[in-house]
Design a protein around this motif. Structure first.
Motif, mmCIF file in Angstrom:
data_model
loop_
_atom_site.group_PDB
_atom_site.id
_atom_site.type_symbol
_atom_site.label_atom_id
_atom_site.label_comp_id
_atom_site.label_asym_id
_atom_site.label_seq_id
_atom_site.Cartn_x
_atom_site.Cartn_y
_atom_site.Cartn_z
ATOM 1 N N VAL A 281 -0.155 28.804 -22.829
ATOM 2 C CA VAL A 281 0.138 29.146 -24.220
ATOM 3 C C VAL A 281 0.293 30.661 -24.332
ATOM 4 O O VAL A 281 -0.620 31.413 -23.992
ATOM 5 N N ILE A 282 1.450 31.078 -24.804
ATOM 6 C CA ILE A 282 1.740 32.497 -25.004
ATOM 7 C C ILE A 282 1.551 32.838 -26.483
ATOM 8 O O ILE A 282 2.011 32.110 -27.361
ATOM 9 N N ARG A 283 0.845 33.930 -26.743
ATOM 10 C CA ARG A 283 0.455 34.283 -28.110
ATOM 11 C C ARG A 283 1.167 35.545 -28.585
ATOM 12 O O ARG A 283 1.674 36.333 -27.792
ATOM 13 N N GLY A 284 1.153 35.710 -29.885
ATOM 14 C CA GLY A 284 1.662 36.948 -30.463
ATOM 15 C C GLY A 284 3.161 36.937 -30.710
ATOM 16 O O GLY A 284 3.853 35.928 -30.603
ATOM 17 N N ASP A 285 3.686 38.123 -31.028
ATOM 18 C CA ASP A 285 5.087 38.304 -31.389
ATOM 19 C C ASP A 285 5.950 38.282 -30.131
ATOM 20 O O ASP A 285 5.750 39.074 -29.212
ATOM 21 N N VAL A 286 6.917 37.363 -30.080
ATOM 22 C CA VAL A 286 7.816 37.277 -28.926
ATOM 23 C C VAL A 286 9.254 37.598 -29.319
ATOM 24 O O VAL A 286 10.173 37.380 -28.529
ATOM 25 N N ALA A 287 9.447 38.123 -30.529
ATOM 26 C CA ALA A 287 10.789 38.477 -30.989
ATOM 27 C C ALA A 287 11.399 39.530 -30.074
ATOM 28 O O ALA A 287 10.738 40.499 -29.683
#
Length: 297
Positions: free
Chosen positions: A234-240
């Motif tokens: 699971v990857i968290r945070g802003d990935v924009a």
């Protein structure tokens, strides 16, 4: 009955002092002048779930201060080795090379076998004041540094490092998919961008490993409820603005090349023993009827 009686022998040993439990702790008032031997940790609501997840499932960070080497999460830790004076890059290399499982690194796993952690690309951190400037200047990329002794801040720093590493691994998997496309591969091994495809691969036991953004909560919950041997990151945070974000926050690898369109209307209802970790003897599928929409004149 005392809740302590529900713990395993290993867990009782951890609570008795082999592992330091951090966070909110208090002892109840004395009963008739007799000192109590027990202490309690109390959490409520979302904070309680976060504490439980940390104690039971939290991945440990290996962090080194001038006072010692620790294996820990946000709420539990174990001191594995005393401090040492490191003044040169060569001494640092020797020090890091000696951080081996069981010697000195120790397990803090709450459940299952007592597997000590191994140093990897993101889980080793130097922390706190007192480190020689020359040593800090010579740190390899696989070793981080954060100038704090707060376990919360150390663990947050570790989670950021882990997230960055996982993002890079997801991008590598996407590059593998793009290479297959350039080669003209007819069937996919890696698929990115589609939650429908991800759901089909999971339900039909085709999915081997998946990188998925935390916003895909339904998929994450269903995958965890399935159990099994799916490796889910699971990857968290802003990935924009990242490649992973551009492909919808999901990329997965399958056990073998397959055309997922062939599985859209199949529902896997039984796999014989042995399981998918080994060779599959046979599998039973149920063909689902495709709903046809009626045209309205």
């Amino acid at each position: 009955m005392c809740i302590r009686d529900r713990f395993t022998g290993k867990q009782k040993q951890m609570l008795a002092g082999s592992v330091e439990i951090l966070g909110k702790k208090f002892k109840p008032a004395e009963d008739e002048g007799k000192p109590t031997r027990h202490w309690y940790s109390c959490y409520w609501g979302e904070e309680a779930q976060a504490a439980l997840d940390d104690i039971v499932h939290g991945e440990p960070v290996i962090y080194c201060t001038v006072d010692g080497v620790f294996v820990g999460t946000r709420l539990k830790r174990k001191k594995c080795k005393g401090g040492s004076t490191i003044k040169t890059a060569r001494e640092l290399d020797k020090f890091l090379s000696e951080l081996e499982p069981n010697n000195p690194l120790q397990s803090i796993k709450w459940r299952g076998s007592a597997e000590p952690p191994e140093v990897n690309a993101y889980n080793l951190v130097l922390s706190g004041p007192g480190w020689n400037g020359t040593v800090l200047d010579s740190l390899p990329e696989t070793v981080g540094y954060v100038n704090t002794t707060s376990t919360d801040e150390i663990y947050d720093f570790f989670l950021d490092r882990r997230n960055g590493y996982n993002m890079l691994q997801a991008d590598i998997m996407i590059d593998q998919m793009l290479t297959d496309v350039q080669k003209g591969e007819k069937t996919a091994l890696v698929v990115a961008g589609g939650m429908k495809e991800a759901g089909v691969a999971r339900k039909n036991c085709l999915m081997k490993k998946v990188f998925i953004h935390e916003s895909k909560s339904n998929f994450i919950q269903n995958a965890r409820a399935d159990g099994g041997d799916l490796e889910m990151v699971v990857i968290r945070g802003d990935v924009a603005g990242t490649k992973f974000g551009d492909y919808g926050g999901v990329v997965f690898e399958m056990f073998y090349r397959a055309n997922l369109d062939d599985f859209m209307y199949l529902s896997l209802i039984h796999i014989s023993e042995p399981t998918r970790l080994l060779s599959i003897s046979y599998a039973v599928f149920c063909l689902k009827k495709k709903n046809k929409s009626k045209k309205i004149q």
